[in-house]
Design an enzyme around this catalytic site. Structure first.
Site, PDB file in Angstrom:
ATOM      1  N   ASP A   1       0.810  -0.934  -0.165  1.00  0.00           N
ATOM      2  CA  ASP A   1      -0.078  -0.138   0.201  1.00  0.00           C
ATOM      3  C   ASP A   1       0.955   1.164   0.221  1.00  0.00           C
ATOM      4  OD1 ASP A   1      -2.612   1.271   0.438  1.00  0.00           O
ATOM      5  OD2 ASP A   1      -2.446   1.825   2.191  1.00  0.00           O
TER       6      ASP A   1
ATOM      7  N   ASP B   1       0.217   5.527   0.568  1.00  0.00           N
ATOM      8  CA  ASP B   1      -0.073   5.868   1.872  1.00  0.00           C
ATOM      9  C   ASP B   1       0.296   5.180   2.887  1.00  0.00           C
ATOM     10  OD1 ASP B   1      -0.067   8.570   2.979  1.00  0.00           O
ATOM     11  OD2 ASP B   1      -2.867   8.359   2.526  1.00  0.00           O
TER      12      ASP B   1
END
Length: 97
Positions: A17, A19
């Site tokens: 992922d 962020d």
């Protein structure tokens, strides 16, 4: 030995992922570059996803580059591209707002 028992040693690739794992805002997470470089040096595949629904993969790919992270454009996925591919596959090219 099961895949679970081998941990990351048995994995051919990983998906991160963006962020909060690779960056926070406009700052690279400490150690992220080193981990990603090590995985690539080991010959493992690395891909990136985000749940940000207002960004395109090209934007996320460009940000990776600005932060010094090597990535292939096709290894960056966003909800917009995923949804667009599903719509195209099921119903053909469609205008979307």
């Amino acid at each position: 030995m099961s895949q679970r028992g081998r941990g990351v040693r048995g994995l051919r690739g990983l998906i991160f992922d963006l962020d909060g794992c690779v960056w926070t805002g406009d700052v690279l997470v400490p150690g992220a570059r080193e981990v990603l470089d090590l995985l690539r040096e080991q010959g493992r595949g690395v891909a990136y996803v985000t749940n940000t629904s207002r960004a395109r993969a090209a934007t996320m790919h460009a940000k990776l580059g600005r932060l010094g992270i090597e990535a292939r454009p096709e290894h960056v996925l966003t909800p917009l591209e995923i949804l667009g591919e599903v719509i195209d596959a099921r119903w053909g090219p469609s205008p979307i707002l």
